[in-house]
Enzyme design. Structure first.
Site, PDB file in Angstrom:
ATOM      1  N   TYR A 134      -1.906  -1.167  10.446  1.00  0.00           N
ATOM      2  CA  TYR A 134      -1.423  -1.083   8.713  1.00  0.00           C
ATOM      3  C   TYR A 134      -0.841  -0.536   7.642  1.00  0.00           C
ATOM      4  O   TYR A 134      -0.027  -1.414   7.497  1.00  0.00           O
ATOM      5  CB  TYR A 134      -3.292  -0.353   7.990  1.00  0.00           C
ATOM      6  CG  TYR A 134      -3.168  -0.373   7.165  1.00  0.00           C
ATOM      7  CD1 TYR A 134      -3.495  -1.956   6.010  1.00  0.00           C
ATOM      8  CD2 TYR A 134      -3.418   0.485   5.685  1.00  0.00           C
ATOM      9  CE1 TYR A 134      -4.456  -1.766   5.146  1.00  0.00           C
ATOM     10  CE2 TYR A 134      -3.328   0.640   4.732  1.00  0.00           C
ATOM     11  CZ  TYR A 134      -4.223  -0.808   4.099  1.00  0.00           C
ATOM     12  OH  TYR A 134      -4.271  -1.001   2.776  1.00  0.00           O
ATOM     13  N   SER A 193       0.799  -1.213  -0.085  1.00  0.00           N
ATOM     14  CA  SER A 193      -0.075   0.149   0.261  1.00  0.00           C
ATOM     15  C   SER A 193       0.831   1.189   0.080  1.00  0.00           C
ATOM     16  O   SER A 193       1.644   1.092   0.897  1.00  0.00           O
ATOM     17  CB  SER A 193      -0.783   0.080   1.436  1.00  0.00           C
ATOM     18  OG  SER A 193      -1.547   1.275   1.909  1.00  0.00           O
TER      19      SER A 193
HETATM   20  N1  LIG Z   1      -8.539  -0.507  -1.963  1.00  0.00           N
HETATM   21  C1  LIG Z   1      -8.013   0.290  -1.731  1.00  0.00           C
HETATM   22  O1  LIG Z   1      -7.636   1.938  -1.648  1.00  0.00           O
HETATM   23  C2  LIG Z   1      -6.056   0.228  -0.848  1.00  0.00           C
HETATM   24  C3  LIG Z   1      -5.000   0.473  -1.204  1.00  0.00           C
HETATM   25  C4  LIG Z   1      -3.760   0.505  -0.860  1.00  0.00           C
HETATM   26  C5  LIG Z   1      -4.070  -1.219  -0.153  1.00  0.00           C
HETATM   27  N2  LIG Z   1      -4.988  -1.575  -0.409  1.00  0.00           N
HETATM   28  C6  LIG Z   1      -4.451  -3.291  -0.543  1.00  0.00           C
HETATM   29  O2  LIG Z   1      -5.470  -4.641  -1.418  1.00  0.00           O
HETATM   30  C7  LIG Z   1      -5.705  -5.466  -0.770  1.00  0.00           C
HETATM   31  C8  LIG Z   1      -7.105  -5.435  -0.910  1.00  0.00           C
HETATM   32  O3  LIG Z   1      -8.034  -5.374  -0.323  1.00  0.00           O
HETATM   33  P1  LIG Z   1      -9.341  -4.286  -0.748  1.00  0.00           P
HETATM   34  O4  LIG Z   1      -8.989  -3.246  -0.227  1.00  0.00           O
HETATM   35  O5  LIG Z   1     -10.042  -4.978  -1.770  1.00  0.00           O
HETATM   36  O6  LIG Z   1     -10.429  -4.570   0.781  1.00  0.00           O
HETATM   37  P2  LIG Z   1     -11.314  -5.348   0.569  1.00  0.00           P
HETATM   38  O7  LIG Z   1     -12.765  -4.899  -0.578  1.00  0.00           O
HETATM   39  O8  LIG Z   1     -11.458  -5.732   1.542  1.00  0.00           O
HETATM   40  O9  LIG Z   1     -10.994  -7.250   0.411  1.00  0.00           O
HETATM   41  C9  LIG Z   1     -10.626  -7.621   0.785  1.00  0.00           C
HETATM   42  C10 LIG Z   1     -10.338  -9.393   0.901  1.00  0.00           C
HETATM   43  O10 LIG Z   1      -9.495 -10.714   1.669  1.00  0.00           O
HETATM   44  C11 LIG Z   1     -10.436 -11.226   1.995  1.00  0.00           C
HETATM   45  N3  LIG Z   1     -10.105 -11.519   3.369  1.00  0.00           N
HETATM   46  C12 LIG Z   1     -10.196 -10.690   4.732  1.00  0.00           C
HETATM   47  N4  LIG Z   1      -9.508 -11.866   5.464  1.00  0.00           N
HETATM   48  C13 LIG Z   1      -8.702 -12.390   5.885  1.00  0.00           C
HETATM   49  C14 LIG Z   1      -8.562 -13.612   6.085  1.00  0.00           C
HETATM   50  N5  LIG Z   1      -8.146 -13.384   7.146  1.00  0.00           N
HETATM   51  N6  LIG Z   1      -8.294 -15.104   5.633  1.00  0.00           N
HETATM   52  C15 LIG Z   1      -8.499 -14.618   3.942  1.00  0.00           C
HETATM   53  N7  LIG Z   1      -9.048 -14.218   3.339  1.00  0.00           N
HETATM   54  C16 LIG Z   1      -9.525 -12.552   3.678  1.00  0.00           C
HETATM   55  C17 LIG Z   1     -11.699 -10.553   2.510  1.00  0.00           C
HETATM   56  O11 LIG Z   1     -12.910 -11.332   2.147  1.00  0.00           O
HETATM   57  P3  LIG Z   1     -13.665 -12.338   3.427  1.00  0.00           P
HETATM   58  O12 LIG Z   1     -13.950 -10.829   4.430  1.00  0.00           O
HETATM   59  O13 LIG Z   1     -14.599 -12.726   3.204  1.00  0.00           O
HETATM   60  O14 LIG Z   1     -12.731 -13.135   4.553  1.00  0.00           O
HETATM   61  C18 LIG Z   1     -11.841  -9.871   1.086  1.00  0.00           C
HETATM   62  O15 LIG Z   1     -11.782 -11.195  -0.322  1.00  0.00           O
HETATM   63  C19 LIG Z   1      -5.120  -5.925   0.673  1.00  0.00           C
HETATM   64  O16 LIG Z   1      -3.977  -5.597   1.310  1.00  0.00           O
HETATM   65  C20 LIG Z   1      -5.146  -4.134   0.970  1.00  0.00           C
HETATM   66  O17 LIG Z   1      -4.634  -3.398   2.170  1.00  0.00           O
HETATM   67  C21 LIG Z   1      -6.105  -1.822  -0.754  1.00  0.00           C
END
Ligand SMILES: NC(=O)c1ccc[n+]([C@@H]2O[C@H](COP(=O)([O-])OP(=O)(O)OC[C@H]3O[C@@H](n4cnc5c(N)ncnc54)[C@H](OP(=O)(O)O)[C@@H]3O)[C@@H](O)[C@H]2O)c1
Length: 265
Positions: free
Chosen positions: A166, A152
């Protein structure tokens, strides 16, 4: 030298953690649309199974759901075992599953620290360790297997929110990427990271009440990231075109990290 060859992921086998929504879903869609088979995992089984079905139908590829909790070693081992039962080897491991936590500095809790570290850092290390033999199986000097860790920009810049575990976890992801790259490069496995900026998702949406207008206004590119942005970069890293890139953390953020401060005088 044709684009169809150098950016191809056709007939490859990918594992995308956290593939049920958000950035993981975007990456999965990109792989499926271009002929890769994708295994996705998340904790909530019904949503995951439904998403695999939806994406398979939409793109005509094969998306397989394996529900698992990756925050424990037990969950990681069970997930690896289930992949082993289905495949002799895999080409790409996309360590995307992640969690965020915000709490004021004074009351920041141990559970908010451990939850984030366990999933964002520990699970990447141990899943890569446990899946290494699967990645090695199909890896060659010409066409290495790939690990892509999702970090991130909060691990590069200091975020505005009180998300101490985080931001620290994501800085750890970027450095773990370099360390794993050094460990695995001689075995024809490349390891790189993507540091996303704002992408619409449940995680970011919960921080801004799903109103991205302020974020768009402040972004140098005046928008949030799209599925094409993140899928395109991941495909680059996984295809022939990215085979010589090792240990890098590439921001996909509309310019936040590299242009921050430009207008501050
Ligand atoms: N969106 C952004 O703006 C952004 C920015 C920078 C970095 N990121 C990074 O991108 C990645 C994805 O983020 P996102 O924004 O797409 O988040 P999100 O919509 O919350 O999706 C997270 C995913 O991870 C799964 N997950 C969560 N806990 C888990 C566990 N213990 N075991 C297995 N799966 C698990 C969730 O499914 P379940 O809840 O069903 O487990 C979901 O499929 C993360 O690493 C995040 O830090 C996102």
């Amino acid at each position: 030298m044709e684009i169809n060859n150098i950016f191809s992921v056709k007939n490859k086998i990918a594992v995308v953690t956290g593939g049920s929504r958000g950035i993981g879903e975007m990456i999965t869609a990109g792989f499926l649309a271009n002929g890769a088979k994708v295994y996705i995992t998340a904790r909530k089984a019904p949503a995951l199974i439904e998403k695999a079905k939806e994406l398979s139908e939409l793109y005509g590829g094969e998306c397989v759901a394996i529900p698992c909790d990756l925050s424990t070693l037990e969950g990681i081992e069970s997930f690896t075992q289930q992949i082993e039962e289905k495949e002799e080897g895999i080409d790409y491991l996309i360590n995307n599953a992640g969690a965020a936590w915000g709490e004021p500095f004074e009351s920041f809790s141990e559970s908010g620290w451990d939850k984030v570290m366990d999933l964002n850092v520990k699970s990447i290390f141990f899943l890569t360790q446990k899946m290494k033999h699967l990645l090695t199986k199909r890896a060659t000097l010409e066409d290495p297997s790939r690990v892509v860790n999702i970090g991130s920009i909060d691990g590069l810049n200091v975020p505005a929110f009180p998300t101490f575990s985080y931001s620290s976890s994501k800085a750890a992801v970027h450095h773990l990427t370099r360390h794993l790259a050094a460990q695995l490069v001689s075995e024809n496995i490349t390891v790189n990271a993507i540091a996303p900026g704002p992408y619409p998702s449940a995680m970011l949406g919960s921080a801004v009440n799903s109103d991205y207008s302020e974020i768009e206004k402040r972004n140098p590119r005046k928008r949030t990231g799209s599925p094409e942005d993140i899928a395109g970069l991941t495909i680059f890293l996984c295809s022939r075109a990215g085979a010589y890139v090792v240990g890098e953390t590439i921001a996909s953020d509309g310019g936040i990290v590299k242009t921050a401060g430009h207008n501050l005088g």
